[in-house]
Design an enzyme around this catalytic site. Structure first.
Site, PDB file in Angstrom:
ATOM      1  CE  LYS A  67      -3.862   1.945   2.716  1.00  0.00           C
ATOM      2  NZ  LYS A  67      -4.714   1.729   3.913  1.00  0.00           N
ATOM      3  CB  SER A 123      -8.011   3.694   2.999  1.00  0.00           C
ATOM      4  OG  SER A 123      -7.176   3.065   3.956  1.00  0.00           O
ATOM      5  CB  SER A 158      -8.178   0.726   5.829  1.00  0.00           C
ATOM      6  OG  SER A 158      -8.865   1.930   5.698  1.00  0.00           O
TER       7      SER A 158
HETATM    8  N1  GLN Z   1     -12.942   4.250   6.734  1.00  0.00           N
HETATM    9  C1  GLN Z   1     -12.353   4.614   7.987  1.00  0.00           C
HETATM   10  C2  GLN Z   1     -11.912   6.062   7.937  1.00  0.00           C
HETATM   11  O1  GLN Z   1     -12.191   6.685   6.979  1.00  0.00           O
HETATM   12  C3  GLN Z   1     -11.182   3.723   8.292  1.00  0.00           C
HETATM   13  C4  GLN Z   1     -10.023   3.987   7.413  1.00  0.00           C
HETATM   14  C5  GLN Z   1      -8.839   3.138   7.753  1.00  0.00           C
HETATM   15  O2  GLN Z   1      -8.955   2.080   8.368  1.00  0.00           O
HETATM   16  N2  GLN Z   1      -7.683   3.627   7.395  1.00  0.00           N
HETATM   17  O3  GLN Z   1     -11.309   6.561   8.830  1.00  0.00           O
END
Ligand code: GLN
Length: 484
Positions: A78, A153, A177
């Site tokens: 990532k 994400s 994410s």
């Molecule tokens: N969707 C969640 C957020 O927007 C979690 C994102 C993540 O785990 N990085 O914060």
């Protein structure tokens, strides 16, 4: 079978027996990327030359008999984990041209194990989002329906594993994410216990919640990657010095003696019928495999989302203060004053969701509001953690859907932050409590993937992998490939 469809353990057998070479495998994966990337756009950077030279080295290691199960296996990382000499953008304009001078610990460990690095994957900007639509570079498409989001994400990582652009990928998980995109793309995603995997070299989003983990095609592969990345690291002060088992040892296709809890509160309002049906069938299957299953109540779950959206933005606001245009990243120079340069750097460098989080966090931490918001959220956090501790006195693991919905349409939620935040209602509480969570393919609703989440107490990774493995062996949902 196509080489790019192999799992890590299948490819390893073939490499070890010299039936294929890492160069052949790497070329097959690169060709696959060239073919599907036009449609899905999962990759920010493709490191073709590096991959081929690493594959050559891996072949040499294998012929010298000096190899691990990950030697010669193509992988992706990532784009929020530092890779020495390779652009690490966090899918943000702010870091679009940032080239780290060092490797994150996880990358270093995988390189030592013989990884073939294929490139870096697209994500929501600074990992803030649930659909990869917040990437400042481009959006990524779900291979199960190209008009749908892949989740986020770590959307690029999930898509790349689902389509065969790598045999495995790394993701990061602050509120879901890794697990949510894994569920949306029908791959296995594992968020280990907070402190299990070093975050040295991971660009920080919310430091008390962030954790790195693998996205893989099956549970055995997840265990194999965990064997390499789980470790104590003095360079990450939150890393826990706790023995690392051989995770593959826990993979037995039987659940006798295990007690599973099904929390009422995770079958939330707004959950799709199709998801609920898949989950009911999955739970019946777990019983059939020998587990005892009982309903449990986790009443504080309903406060997890609110607490998360105070704690995560507060930490993010502090972590993002470093992007001032001075030390690294984007810098706005066409101005007279230093303050103006700083403001414009942040105005043009950050996208709308990142700014929204900075504003939320600044508000929650400001004088007069700190007690009402931040302190209260931390108290709620303690209650949620205790509630899980109590549940794990009676249960070996708790099983929930990974998401209340199947992958939604691109554009459907992007203008409604609250709806987007609700996508993680089942995964956020696990980061709040610091415990591990595994998402595995549970079935399909109208042709779209549904993920099942298995949660356990701190350092119960082996139990979660065992449950995932038994379910996977009995059902084989992860073996279906997207129609590309
Ligand atoms: N969707 C969640 C957020 O927007 C979690 C994102 C993540 O785990 N990085 O914060």
């Amino acid at each position: 079978m196509n080489l790019y469809d192999l799992t890590i353990h299948q490819a390893h057998q073939l490499l070890k027996n010299r039936e294929i070479s890492s160069i052949e495998l790497t070329k097959a994966v690169l060709e696959r990327s060239a073919q599907v990337e036009k449609k899905v756009r999962a990759l920010v950077t493709i490191t073709e030359e590096l991959a081929l030279s690493e594959a050559e080295k891996a072949d040499k290691r294998i012929s010298d008999g000096d190899f691990t199960p990950l030697t010669g296996i193509p992988a992706l990382v990532k784009d929020n984990m530092c890779t020495k000499g390779i652009r690490t953008t966090c899918s943000s304009k702010m870091l679009e041209n940032f080239i780290p001078p060092y490797d994150a610990t996880v990358v270093e460990k995988l390189r030592e194990a013989g990884m073939v690095l294929m490139g870096k994957t697209n994500m929501d900007e600074f990992a803030m989002g649930s659909s990869t639509e917040n990437s400042a570079l481009f959006i990524t498409h779900n291979p199960w329906g190209l008009d749908r989001v892949p989740g986020g994400s770590s959307g690029g990582s999930a898509v790349a594993v689902a389509t065969g652009e790598a045999l495995y990928a790394l993701g990061s998980d602050t509120g879901g994410s890794i697990r949510q995109p894994a569920g949306f793309c029908s791959v296995v995603g594992f968020k280990p216990t907070y402190g299990r995997v070093s975050r040295y070299g991971l660009v920080a989003f919310a430091s008390s919640l962030d954790q790195i983990g693998p996205l893989t095609k099956d549970v055995t592969d997840s265990a194999l990657v965990m064997n390499v990345i789980a470790s104590y690291d003095a360079r990450d002060s939150t890393s826990v010095n706790y023995p690392v088992p051989d995770y593959t040892k826990s993979l037995v296709p039987d659940l006798h003696g295990l007690r599973l809890g099904i929390p009422r509160e995770y079958f939330v309002e707004g959950m799709e019928k199709g998801v609920e049906e898949v989950m009911r069938t999955a739970i019946a299957k777990l019983k059939e495999l020998g587990a005892t299953v009982e309903e449990v109540s986790l009443p504080h779950t309903k406060y997890a989302l609110a607490a998360y959206y105070i704690i995560a933005p507060s930490e993010a606001m502090a972590n993002l203060a470093r992007y001032d245009g001075v030390k690294y990243g984007f810098s706005f120079q066409e101005t007279e004053s230093m303050w103006d340069a700083l403001e414009k750097t942040r105005q043009f460098g950050f996208g709308p969701e990142v700014k929204r989080r900075i504003i939320l966090g600044t508000y929650a931490l400001s004088a007069g509001y700190y007690d009402a918001y931040y302190l209260k959220a931390q108290k709620v956090r303690t209650l949620i953690r205790r509630e899980f501790e109590d549940a794990f006195e009676r249960f070996d693991a708790v099983v929930t859907p990974t998401s209340p919905t199947v992958p939604f349409k691109i554009g459907e939620k992007v203008d409604d932050p609250l709806q987007m935040y609700l996508s993680d209602v089942c995964t956020l509480p696990i980061n709040i409590a610091g415990i591990p969570g595994l998402s595995i393919p549970a079935g399909f609703a109208d042709g779209l993937p549904v993920g099942m989440q298995v949660i356990g107490k701190p350092f119960s990774e082996e139990t979660l992998l065992r449950i995932g493995f038994a379910y996977e062996q009995a059902t084989g949902w992860g073996e279906r490939k997207p129609p590309l």
